[in-house]
Design an enzyme around this catalytic site. Sequence first.
Site, short mmCIF file in Angstrom:
data_model
loop_
_atom_site.label_atom_id
_atom_site.label_comp_id
_atom_site.label_asym_id
_atom_site.label_seq_id
_atom_site.Cartn_x
_atom_site.Cartn_y
_atom_site.Cartn_z
N SER A 181 59.00 40.25 -69.16
CA SER A 181 60.42 39.88 -68.11
C SER A 181 59.94 40.75 -66.42
O SER A 181 58.77 41.05 -66.19
CB SER A 181 62.08 39.79 -68.65
OG SER A 181 61.99 39.50 -67.68
N THR A 182 60.93 41.33 -66.52
CA THR A 182 60.96 42.71 -65.05
C THR A 182 60.00 43.23 -65.77
O THR A 182 60.24 44.15 -66.20
CB THR A 182 62.67 43.42 -65.37
OG1 THR A 182 63.49 42.52 -65.36
CG2 THR A 182 62.46 43.79 -63.79
N HIS A 208 59.77 35.72 -67.51
CA HIS A 208 60.77 35.33 -67.78
C HIS A 208 60.65 35.44 -65.53
O HIS A 208 60.32 36.58 -64.70
CB HIS A 208 62.11 35.95 -67.96
CG HIS A 208 62.22 35.99 -69.05
ND1 HIS A 208 62.74 37.06 -69.71
CD2 HIS A 208 61.48 35.18 -69.96
CE1 HIS A 208 63.55 36.65 -70.83
NE2 HIS A 208 62.37 35.28 -70.99
N MET A 299 64.45 42.81 -69.45
CA MET A 299 65.35 43.20 -69.52
C MET A 299 66.39 42.40 -70.87
O MET A 299 65.70 40.87 -71.13
CB MET A 299 66.36 42.74 -68.41
CG MET A 299 67.94 42.85 -68.44
SD MET A 299 68.75 43.13 -66.29
CE MET A 299 68.24 41.32 -66.80
N ASP A 302 65.08 39.03 -75.78
CA ASP A 302 64.48 38.19 -75.69
C ASP A 302 63.52 37.94 -76.48
O ASP A 302 62.35 39.53 -75.65
CB ASP A 302 63.59 37.15 -74.61
CG ASP A 302 63.25 35.69 -75.09
OD1 ASP A 302 63.36 34.56 -76.17
OD2 ASP A 302 63.05 35.24 -74.16
#
Length: 365
Positions: A181-182, A208, A299, A302
């Site tokens: 993600s991030t 993401h 973050m 998930d």
Amino acid sequence: MKRLRILVVEDSLTTRRRFCDILSADPELEVVGEAEDGKRAIELCEQLRPDVITLDMVLPVMSGLTATEYIMAYMPTPILIVSASTNRGELFKTYDALAAGAVDVLEKPTVDGVDGSWERRFVAAVKLIANIKVITHLRARRSGTERAVAAVQEHRATSVAPLRRDQHQSQHRGVVAIGASTGGPAAIVKVLHALPPGLRVPVLFVLHIDEPFAAAFAEWLDDQTPHRVAYARDRDSIDSLGGQVIMAPPGRHLSVAGGRLRLDTDPPRHSCRPSVDVLFESLAVDRGAEVVACLLTGMGRDGAAGLLAIRRAGGFTIAQDESTSVIYGMPREAVLLNAAQMVLPLEQIGSQIVKLLGNGDLRTA
């Protein structure tokens, strides 16, 4: 109470004033500077040392990408890209900025957006990235030629000889699965550069990244690494995808069932679609001990439960460590669940995947 100090970089005076008004209305935030171009952004960053920079990509004098590279090389500061650019070229520049160290990206609001939802997202994003410890990226310290030479040398240093087909057939490690993600754009580039071009197993990847910015990411990643990267197609046989990196497309879950890829628009998991958990859990059922799975920076939680499912099914699991994660959220949740058999710094993950693919059944490691 100490307020977070923000530098707003935007060439449109009207938009810049709107951003400043939104941020200044929050008692926890203070706009300490405004810049209309990338060069001025660098000057003010040096003078003011803000906690966060909001940065447009399309700027006069010096682009947002060039400003990002310089800032992250010489005065690392959390950068939130705020952009309206959705054409291929500008999307590529946005991905380049994320790979150069910018933390996150947010779409600019529409002119008539008055419901307050975008304003809340904007403020929340600024507050979130203010707490992120960014690191120095050296891209801007090298000329274009030097950068290209360094990239070739790095690839030679991390690549290994292609694995033989008979090795793969006997090692029971037939799929690599990665979630991020991030901070994921920079992380996945580093991991993929460490995987040999002759790798014959498929790499399935979930990232993401919000639409519309996700539209061309697979194409950009294809340009960044020696591997063929493409968005997943529904019902493709997983066994026909060896040597390719297959990404979940924007807004659709990617899973594997009966040896075939499945795409759907089922409800989000952990507010995410695509979801890392959806992919990992399906692979635990469909491929079990054949899977090497890795959960990178991001973050939330998930992917943690899915990583545990793969470990319980006999696959091998890795989580990125805290020191190299932009946000130690998803990997941390996996560690807390005892889902990761190894917790590694980013620069070691790709080479470890290669070792696992070559060393056979390492479930006891």
